[in-house]
Design an enzyme around this catalytic site. Structure first.
Site, short mmCIF file in Angstrom:
data_model
loop_
_atom_site.label_atom_id
_atom_site.label_comp_id
_atom_site.label_asym_id
_atom_site.label_seq_id
_atom_site.Cartn_x
_atom_site.Cartn_y
_atom_site.Cartn_z
N GLN A 1 17.19 69.73 55.71
CA GLN A 1 18.59 69.59 55.30
C GLN A 1 19.30 68.64 56.26
O GLN A 1 20.46 68.29 56.04
CB GLN A 1 19.27 70.96 55.36
CG GLN A 1 18.76 71.94 54.32
CD GLN A 1 19.21 73.36 54.59
OE1 GLN A 1 18.41 74.27 54.63
NE2 GLN A 1 20.50 73.58 54.75
N VAL B 1 20.23 65.21 58.40
CA VAL B 1 20.29 63.78 58.08
C VAL B 1 19.77 62.93 59.24
O VAL B 1 19.73 61.71 59.15
CB VAL B 1 21.72 63.36 57.69
CG1 VAL B 1 22.16 64.07 56.42
CG2 VAL B 1 22.72 63.61 58.83
N HIS C 1 19.44 66.00 52.12
CA HIS C 1 20.85 65.62 52.20
C HIS C 1 21.06 64.17 52.63
O HIS C 1 22.15 63.79 53.04
CB HIS C 1 21.60 66.58 53.14
CG HIS C 1 21.66 67.97 52.60
ND1 HIS C 1 21.90 69.08 53.39
CD2 HIS C 1 21.46 68.46 51.34
CE1 HIS C 1 21.87 70.17 52.64
NE2 HIS C 1 21.61 69.82 51.40
N GLY D 1 15.97 77.37 61.55
CA GLY D 1 17.33 76.96 61.87
C GLY D 1 18.25 76.78 60.69
O GLY D 1 19.14 75.95 60.71
N SER E 1 20.41 79.25 57.61
CA SER E 1 20.75 80.63 57.28
C SER E 1 20.29 81.02 55.88
O SER E 1 20.47 82.14 55.46
CB SER E 1 22.25 80.82 57.38
OG SER E 1 22.87 80.00 56.40
#
Length: 238
Positions: free
Chosen positions: A88, A90, A106, A177, A179
């Site tokens: 996720q 960048v 992302h 890392g 949630s």
């Protein structure tokens, strides 16, 4: 014998030890800019110059960030397993550490693209530390403004499809890392087969979703990866 496939899903907590702050950390905002202003389609439309300069600043920070031991251990597992990283994040820290298959959900901070069609490969440009800043108003090859190759909030996530395909093929699924509250990434775990072991590395008590038996290693990325790597290498040799 074919190597077993491991798919990693990594989030903000992966890059914390590299000093690279993110939107969803404890302070919640990058450099105190409102997320809507710098990471939404509306923010881009309202003030593309501000957004361009914001990502120029962020990129300058990224060039000085180094992968941490967690990133390196993920890359090292390629000696024993067929590893795909779905991130996720960048940043380019997985690539810097040596991971060869990375799917960025992302977008990528090191690239810029057309604002008319961000995924038109003819206009995606890789920036380098020597050629890093984009002057506001610079145009892509199709005449539209050059924009960061980042999935802004509210935009679709085209790379979720290859990520889902990779996850369906995984023999082991590891989450580091994140949630698992953030879609569409949170939905990825559902693509893992019911008998696939799922490991979650996160120092916080996090929601793991009720889909699988999840083994929670309650440590940061580097310490957690040390523990998991020892186990996985032993299994690959067993």
């Amino acid at each position: 014998m074919a190597m077993k496939k491991i798919v990693f899903l990594t989030g903000a907590g992966m890059s914390v030890e590299s000093g690279f702050k993110t939107f969803r950390g404890s302070d919640g905002l990058w450099e105190n800019y409102p997320v809507q202003q710098v990471a939404s389609h509306e923010g881009w439309e309202a003030d593309p110059g501000l957004v361009t300069n914001f990502y120029n600043m962020l990129r300058r920070k990224l060039w000085t960030a180094e992968p941490n031991e967690g990133h390196k251990l993920v890359a090292d597992l390629e000696k024993y397993y067929d590893v795909t990283v779905v991130t996720q994040n960048v940043d380019n820290l997985h690539e810097k550490a040596g991971s060869s298959k990375v799917i960025h959900l992302h977008g990528e901070l090191t690239k810029v693209c057309s604002s008319r069609d961000p995924y038109d490969e003819r206009y995606i440009r890789q920036l380098t530390p020597e050629d890093s800043d984009v002057t506001p108003g610079t145009k892509a090859g199709d005449g539209s403004l050059l924009r960061p190759f980042i999935v802004f909030f509210g935009e679709s996530v085209p790379m979720i499809e290859p990520a889902a395909v990779a996850t369906q093929q995984a023999d082991i699924f590891v989450i580091i890392g994140t949630s698992l509250n953030v879609y569409p990434a949170a939905g990825l775990v559902q693509y893992a087969g019911p008998s696939v072991p799922v490991y979650l590395i996160d120092p916080e008590p996090v929601m793991a979703g009720g889909y699988h038996h999840v083994v929670h290693i309650q440590k940061g990325a580097s310490e957690g990866m040390k523990e998991l790597t020892a186990k996985l290498i032993a299994e690959s040799r067993g």
